[in-house]
Motif scaffolding. Structure first.
Motif: not given
Length: 171
Positions: A80-109
Motif C-alpha cells: 500500500i502506497v500513501l502519499r500524504p497531502a499534509s502533515l495532518y495526513q502524515v500524523a493521522y496515517a502514522a497513528y492509525e497504522i502504528g495503533n494496529k502495530h503494522l510495519p511502516l516504511f518510508f521512501e520518496e515522500d
C-alpha cells in the motif's frame, strides 16, 4: 554455509571483480535471526545471528571468498502506497497504522506498508487515496524502542543465551 554476521554493504565493499550471488529475501525475512535459504546460484545458506537487532538491508554482504560474494536482495512485494497531502495526513496515517502495530516504511515522500485488503479499505474510508504497487520495502520506520539495559546489567538477551548454549562448539 553458516553466516553469523554481515561483512558490510556493496556500497562500500570492494568486490574486486568477484561474482555476485544474490540471496533473495522477503521484507519480513530481513529481521529474522535464524533462516535457511538458497542463493540465486543454489548455495544453501543458514543465517544464525546471535546479536540483537541484526537487520539486513538491500546489498548487505554476507559472505566473500576469492571468487564470489553473497549479497542480500530484498524482493518486491504488494504494498500500500500513501502519499500524504499534509502533515495532518502524515500524523493521522502514522497513528492509525502504528495503533494496529503494522510495519511502516518510508521512501520518496511516501508511506509504504505491506498490502492487506482491510487496511487498504480503511485508509480509503479515512479519506486517503492509497495505491497498490509492487515495491521493495527497504526503509522501515522503527517505531519501537529496542530492549534497553541499565548500567552494570548484562546486555545479552535471554534468547541469545539460549542460542549460544545450543550452538555446536567450535573447539
Amino acid at each position: 554455509m553458516v553466516i553469523k554476521e554481515k561483512l558490510g554493504n556493496l556500497a562500500t565493499f570492494r568486490d574486486e571483480g568477484r561474482a555476485i550471488d544474490r540471496l533473495p529475501l522477503e521484507w519480513y525475512e530481513t529481521r529474522k535471526r535464524i533462516l535457511h535459504k538458497r542463493t540465486g546460484s543454489g548455495k544453501e545458506i543458514t543465517l544464525k545471528f546471535l546479536a540483537e537487532a541484526q537487520y539486513l538491508q538491500q546489498d548487505d554482504v554476507l559472505y566473500a571468498d576469492e571468487k564470489c560474494i553473497v549479497v542480500v536482495e530484498v524482493l518486491a512485494t504488494d504494498a500500500i502506497v500513501l502519499r500524504p497531502a499534509s502533515l495532518y495526513q502524515v500524523a493521522y496515517a502514522a497513528y492509525e497504522i502504528g495503533n494496529k502495530h503494522l510495519p511502516l516504511f518510508f521512501e520518496e515522500d511516501c508511506l509504504l506498508l505491506p498490502f492487506e485488503a482491510p487496511v487498504y479499505r480503511q485508509l480509503q474510508a479515512a479519506g486517503f487515496e492509497p495505491l497498490t504497487q509492487k515495491r521493495k520495502l527497504l526503509h522501515p520506520l522503527r517505531t519501537t524502542v529496542l530492549p534497553h539495559t541499565h548500567p552494570g546489567e548484562n546486555r545479552e538477551s535471554f534468547f541469545s543465551k539460549i542460542l549460544k548454549l545450543t550452538a555446536p562448539s567450535n573447539d
